[in-house]
Design a protein around this motif. Structure first.
Motif, PDB file in Angstrom:
ATOM      1  N   ASN A   8       0.995  -1.653  -0.029  1.00  0.00           N
ATOM      2  CA  ASN A   8       0.426   0.183  -0.316  1.00  0.00           C
ATOM      3  C   ASN A   8       1.150   1.313  -0.180  1.00  0.00           C
ATOM      4  O   ASN A   8      -0.044   2.711   0.096  1.00  0.00           O
ATOM      5  CB  ASN A   8      -0.303  -0.163   0.952  1.00  0.00           C
ATOM      6  CG  ASN A   8      -2.097  -1.083   1.051  1.00  0.00           C
ATOM      7  OD1 ASN A   8      -1.927  -1.228  -0.270  1.00  0.00           O
ATOM      8  ND2 ASN A   8      -2.081  -1.916   2.393  1.00  0.00           N
ATOM      9  N   LYS A   9       1.792   0.972   0.120  1.00  0.00           N
ATOM     10  CA  LYS A   9       3.046   2.140  -0.243  1.00  0.00           C
ATOM     11  C   LYS A   9       3.485   3.018  -1.463  1.00  0.00           C
ATOM     12  O   LYS A   9       4.116   3.499  -2.043  1.00  0.00           O
ATOM     13  CB  LYS A   9       3.913   1.927   1.302  1.00  0.00           C
ATOM     14  CG  LYS A   9       3.192   2.487   2.511  1.00  0.00           C
ATOM     15  CD  LYS A   9       3.278   3.711   3.219  1.00  0.00           C
ATOM     16  CE  LYS A   9       2.706   4.224   3.604  1.00  0.00           C
ATOM     17  NZ  LYS A   9       2.398   4.845   3.991  1.00  0.00           N
ATOM     18  N   THR A  11       5.185   3.257  -8.433  1.00  0.00           N
ATOM     19  CA  THR A  11       3.816   4.373  -7.808  1.00  0.00           C
ATOM     20  C   THR A  11       4.430   4.659  -6.638  1.00  0.00           C
ATOM     21  O   THR A  11       4.767   3.389  -5.880  1.00  0.00           O
ATOM     22  CB  THR A  11       2.411   3.749  -8.470  1.00  0.00           C
ATOM     23  OG1 THR A  11       2.642   3.551  -9.780  1.00  0.00           O
ATOM     24  CG2 THR A  11       1.410   4.731  -7.918  1.00  0.00           C
ATOM     25  N   VAL A  12       4.407   5.751  -6.040  1.00  0.00           N
ATOM     26  CA  VAL A  12       4.058   5.863  -4.422  1.00  0.00           C
ATOM     27  C   VAL A  12       2.808   6.334  -4.395  1.00  0.00           C
ATOM     28  O   VAL A  12       2.237   7.462  -4.681  1.00  0.00           O
ATOM     29  CB  VAL A  12       5.623   6.872  -4.281  1.00  0.00           C
ATOM     30  CG1 VAL A  12       5.418   7.157  -2.758  1.00  0.00           C
ATOM     31  CG2 VAL A  12       6.783   6.957  -4.986  1.00  0.00           C
ATOM     32  N   ASN A  13       2.359   5.955  -2.916  1.00  0.00           N
ATOM     33  CA  ASN A  13       1.343   6.041  -2.832  1.00  0.00           C
ATOM     34  C   ASN A  13       1.196   6.691  -1.485  1.00  0.00           C
ATOM     35  O   ASN A  13       2.025   6.269  -0.105  1.00  0.00           O
ATOM     36  CB  ASN A  13       0.103   4.883  -2.504  1.00  0.00           C
ATOM     37  CG  ASN A  13      -0.169   3.829  -3.725  1.00  0.00           C
ATOM     38  OD1 ASN A  13      -0.261   4.971  -4.563  1.00  0.00           O
ATOM     39  ND2 ASN A  13       0.217   2.499  -3.359  1.00  0.00           N
ATOM     40  N   ASN A  24      -1.059   8.540   0.458  1.00  0.00           N
ATOM     41  CA  ASN A  24      -2.758   8.396   1.316  1.00  0.00           C
ATOM     42  C   ASN A  24      -3.226   7.597   0.470  1.00  0.00           C
ATOM     43  O   ASN A  24      -2.843   8.039  -1.189  1.00  0.00           O
ATOM     44  CB  ASN A  24      -3.115   9.227   2.040  1.00  0.00           C
ATOM     45  CG  ASN A  24      -3.367  10.210   1.510  1.00  0.00           C
ATOM     46  OD1 ASN A  24      -3.870  10.026   0.415  1.00  0.00           O
ATOM     47  ND2 ASN A  24      -2.935  12.061   2.124  1.00  0.00           N
ATOM     48  N   LYS A  25      -4.673   6.710   0.611  1.00  0.00           N
ATOM     49  CA  LYS A  25      -5.813   6.794  -0.837  1.00  0.00           C
ATOM     50  C   LYS A  25      -6.255   7.702  -1.752  1.00  0.00           C
ATOM     51  O   LYS A  25      -6.847   7.343  -2.588  1.00  0.00           O
ATOM     52  CB  LYS A  25      -7.218   6.308   0.597  1.00  0.00           C
ATOM     53  CG  LYS A  25      -7.403   5.112   1.406  1.00  0.00           C
ATOM     54  CD  LYS A  25      -8.050   4.775   1.396  1.00  0.00           C
ATOM     55  CE  LYS A  25      -8.091   3.135   2.402  1.00  0.00           C
ATOM     56  NZ  LYS A  25      -9.136   2.993   3.066  1.00  0.00           N
ATOM     57  N   ASN A  32      -1.334  10.306  -4.471  1.00  0.00           N
ATOM     58  CA  ASN A  32      -0.234   9.303  -5.489  1.00  0.00           C
ATOM     59  C   ASN A  32       0.893  10.267  -6.259  1.00  0.00           C
ATOM     60  O   ASN A  32      -0.252  10.700  -7.271  1.00  0.00           O
ATOM     61  CB  ASN A  32      -0.890   7.849  -5.817  1.00  0.00           C
ATOM     62  CG  ASN A  32      -1.969   7.377  -6.345  1.00  0.00           C
ATOM     63  OD1 ASN A  32      -2.130   8.725  -7.586  1.00  0.00           O
ATOM     64  ND2 ASN A  32      -2.872   6.569  -6.010  1.00  0.00           N
ATOM     65  N   LYS A  52      -4.802  13.280  -7.822  1.00  0.00           N
ATOM     66  CA  LYS A  52      -4.977  13.557  -6.036  1.00  0.00           C
ATOM     67  C   LYS A  52      -6.585  12.913  -6.565  1.00  0.00           C
ATOM     68  O   LYS A  52      -7.433  14.028  -7.122  1.00  0.00           O
ATOM     69  CB  LYS A  52      -4.702  15.063  -5.793  1.00  0.00           C
ATOM     70  CG  LYS A  52      -6.030  15.639  -4.759  1.00  0.00           C
ATOM     71  CD  LYS A  52      -5.028  14.852  -3.569  1.00  0.00           C
ATOM     72  CE  LYS A  52      -6.300  15.748  -2.375  1.00  0.00           C
ATOM     73  NZ  LYS A  52      -6.251  14.856  -1.308  1.00  0.00           N
TER      74      LYS A  52
END
Lengths: 586, 156
Positions: free
Chosen positions: A189-190, A222-224, A226-227, A230, A251
């Motif tokens: 998730n990151k 890809t860097v997330n 938060n939900k 990214n 966003k």
């Protein structure tokens, strides 16, 4: 989760486990059972027969135990005078667990019929549902082969582990030495990053016409944060000095608005690089409609932009408004093409008919050319009569073009009407049916280049024996150019027949011949045969004979092994004189 | 160049083979599950040497007169006791066959087929999820659930 048993088997084809006399731990219980079935893909766990759960002084027994090791919930079922169900694990939670068809189909014999399966006494399933076996034996098409001290049994085709992997090293007489490698990094998730390297060395080949070597690097990260936020970075490089890179930030503003900004640098071969700055946003305003707009600016003064608005009114009326503007360099000349285009579409669809109007405008500012094009489409939805035996539809489209180029002003129009009538199969006897299709088309335009087209297809089907049928098709198509009293055009006919043989599940084949009645000439023949051999092995062949050239055009022979998550194919193609072995994921 | 290719191939083989392959693993106890399959069906084909289930399904109509639970076993060489228990949607046992003895002579039989039939009273309200459980030598071997839907006996 560790499974210890007197016999454990894992099917690589189907990602399923079967076990006997098994012990494992669940929610601080030591569990023992006679049999266990696990479907790794659907995360279904089912133990059955002499179930005993032990925890300190507590001993519970039952006949079936369905459980979810991640959520720590289980359902223990006992069959006595009635069916007794006991929750295990989190007492407060509802237990949605139930037996499904997958478990019914999972059996020891199914696993033993797998192309690849492993047996052992100790398996381990980790939190990512990867299955490891210790001291396991590999069975290849039922034959015992190698043993492994520790092996990742579930190492599927699509799974990736963090780190570097060498995916392929290969040598062919046509491509030389090929190597494929990749580096994968994932933090749940990151971060998700994949870099692939493809390298081909051609210098080892004699008389290779192309470059001596070629390398491609493709990277995507890809860097997330938060939900809703990214960041992405992609880069591609080719050794012929072609490369590009792009950074983007996305966003989400709630469920309704999504915005993206990006920077792209693209370096074509032998041309100056381009740097584009982009912005795009999509607004979903529910009843007020959807709006999207995008803009890109290139530092050499190039521009691309677009806007669209879409909405549905009164459930049946659709409205679309779109517009775009582009200002792009023409080659190396320093000139720019400037094009403004826009369109409006309004359509209405009902049970009986559909109506659509379009207006399209294209303004070439550089060439001073303006094209406006209104269109009207009206269609009658297919309607059925004689109890659904006949089905008819009519469709009409009218287009008007208006073109202005400097002093020159030109316009034209065209109209096209299509009528179609078809039947369902009409059974004249129990195993003899006929159906046909008629299509008529009239095209009219201002310049009088009018066309009338018509087509008729009849299909006859006769069952001969059980699993054997004969089908015949006759097709006639005519296209006539009509100008004043002059009528000219072409007519084509085709007659073909197909013999289908399907006496059992194991044998399936067809043989077809096509004939040109106009020239009284046989054209082509195709033959297709599939035979199920054994243990999911299948033989398949396809043959094509050309009567005009009087030769066999092509023969394809396949031997296929269907194996759950993949297929193994041995293929021989006579046309390219190639023998190919393919391992295809499904 | 060819020398380099051979070195690369040897390196790759060493990476895979050197780490984990053995040529002898521990012998396993041979699996003892003799159940080939258990099916629910409407009919039975007795034209061959062995019975075969016909119309295998998991949904039945309340107008159906009976439902069969068919079992196929393999490699039977001892006397076995089979038992079927049927449970209605309210989880109450409505039929218990008791032990049915198979292969009393204790011969080797490559395949054994057997079935039990649940008679439905079409006047009763049978709709809902039913369960049938099969035991062999007093041990649970499999359960099957099926649905009985309100409806006609004849398919339209």
């Amino acid at each position: 989760m560790k499974l210890e048993g007197s016999y454990l088997a894992y099917s690589y084809d189907n990602r399923q486990i079967y076990g006997e006399n098994v012990k494992f731990n669940f929610f601080s219980y030591d569990v023992s059972c006679r049999y266990i079935k696990i479907d790794v893909t659907s995360r279904t766990f089912y133990a059955y027969g002499d179930i005993v759960l032990k925890k300190e002084d507590e001993i519970i027994s039952g006949d079936e135990f369905l459980f979810d090791p991640l959520k720590n919930i289980g359902k223990l079922i006992s069959y006595k005078e009635g069916v007794e169900v006991k929750k295990i694990g989190d007492e407060s939670s509802e237990i949605p667990l139930s037996k499904n068809n997958i478990l019914d189909e999972l059996s020891l014999s199914k696993i033993q019929k797998s192309f690849l399966y492993f047996t052992g006494k100790l398996f381990q399933i980790n939190k990512d549902f990867e299955v490891y076996g210790f001291n396991v034996t590999l069975y290849l098409e039922g034959l015992e082969s190698l043993g492994f001290k520790k092996f990742r049994l579930s190492g599927g085709i699509n799974q990736r582990n963090n780190g570097f992997s060498l995916n392929k090293i290969w040598y062919t007489k046509t491509q030389g030495l090929i190597s494929r490698a990749s580096y994968f990094y994932e933090k749940e998730n990151k971060i998700n990053s994949l870099t692939q390297l493809n390298y081909e060395e051609h210098s080892v080949l004699k008389d290779y016409p192309g470059l001596p070597r070629q390398a491609d690097v493709m990277s995507s990260t890809t860097v997330n944060f938060n939900k809703s936020l990214n960041l992405g970075l992609t880069g591609n490089y080719n050794s012929s000095n072609l490369w590009n890179t792009r950074v983007w930030l996305n966003k989400k503003w709630g469920n309704k608005v999504n915005t993206q900004v990006d920077v792209l640098y693209n370096k074509p071969i032998n041309l100056k690089g381009e740097t584009w700055l982009g912005f795009q946003s999509i607004i979903n305003a529910n009843k007020l409609g959807n709006i999207s707009f995008a803009g890109k600016y290139e530092i050499q003064n190039q521009v691309l932009s677009s806007f669209s608005y879409r909405n549905t009114f009164l459930k049946r009326i659709n409205f679309l408004l779109s517009s775009s503007y582009s200002k792009v360099k023409i080659g190396q000349s320093g000139d720019y093409s400037k094009i403004l285009s826009g369109g409006v579409n309004l359509s209405y669809s009902s049970r009986i008919f559909n109506l659509s109007t379009d207006y399209y405008l294209n303004y070439d500012l550089f060439g001073d050319q303006l094209l406006s094009q209104p269109q009207l489409r009206l269609g009658l939805n297919p309607f059925q009569f004689y109890g659904g035996l006949l089905s008819a539809s009519i469709y009409n489209i009218f287009i008007y073009n208006d073109l202005q180029r400097g002093e020159i002003h030109d316009n034209n129009y065209s109209n096209n009407t299509v009528f179609n009538l078809s039947t369902k199969p009409i059974f004249l006897q129990k195993s003899f049916s006929v159906n046909f299709n008629i299509a008529l088309e009239q095209f009219v335009e201002k310049e009088d280049r009018n066309f009338t087209s018509g087509g008729f297809i009849i299909n006859v089907k006769k069952g001969i024996l059980k699993g054997v049928s004969l089908e015949g098709f006759y097709n006639i198509q005519s296209r006539r150019k009509t100008k004043s009293w002059l009528i000219e055009g072409t007519t084509s006919q085709d007659l073909s027949t197909v013999l289908k043989v399907n006496p059992s599940k194991r044998l399936n084949g067809w043989l077809s011949f096509s004939f040109d009645p106009k020239k009284s000439q046989w054209r082509q023949s195709f033959a297709d045969l599939s035979i199920e051999l054994f243990r999911s092995w299948e033989f398949h062949s396809l043959l094509n004979y050309d009567f005009i050239l009087k030769k066999i055009n092509n023969v394809d022979l396949y031997i296929i092994r269907r194996a759950g998550q993949f297929q193994l194919r041995f293929i021989w193609r006579s046309l390219s004189k190639q023998f190919v072995v393919e391992l295809v994921p499904r | 160049m060819k020398k380099n290719i051979i070195i690369v191939i040897l390196f790759v083989l060493n990476t895979f083979l050197g780490s984990c392959i053995t040529f002898k693993s521990d012998p396993l106890v041979f699996p003892d599950n003799q159940v080939e399959f258990i099916h629910l069906c409407k009919g039975m084909d007795d034209s061959g040497e062995l019975l075969e289930p016909v119309d295998i399904q998991s949904e039945f109509s309340s107008k159906d007169e009976h439902i069969n639970c068919f079992i196929k076993l393999k490699d039977v060489s001892i006397k076995i006791h089979l038992r079927w228990k049927w449970y209605s949607p309210d989880n109450k046992m409505v039929r218990d066959t008791g032990d049915v003895i198979i292969n009393q002579e204790e011969k080797y039989l490559g395949v054994v087929t057997a079935y039990d039939m649940l008679q439905l009273d079409t006047e009763d309200k049978n709709e809902g999820q039913w369960t049938v459980v099969v035991f062999m030598n007093d041990k649970f071997i499999e359960s099957k659930t099926f649905i009985i839907k309100k409806g006609s006996r004849f398919n339209i």
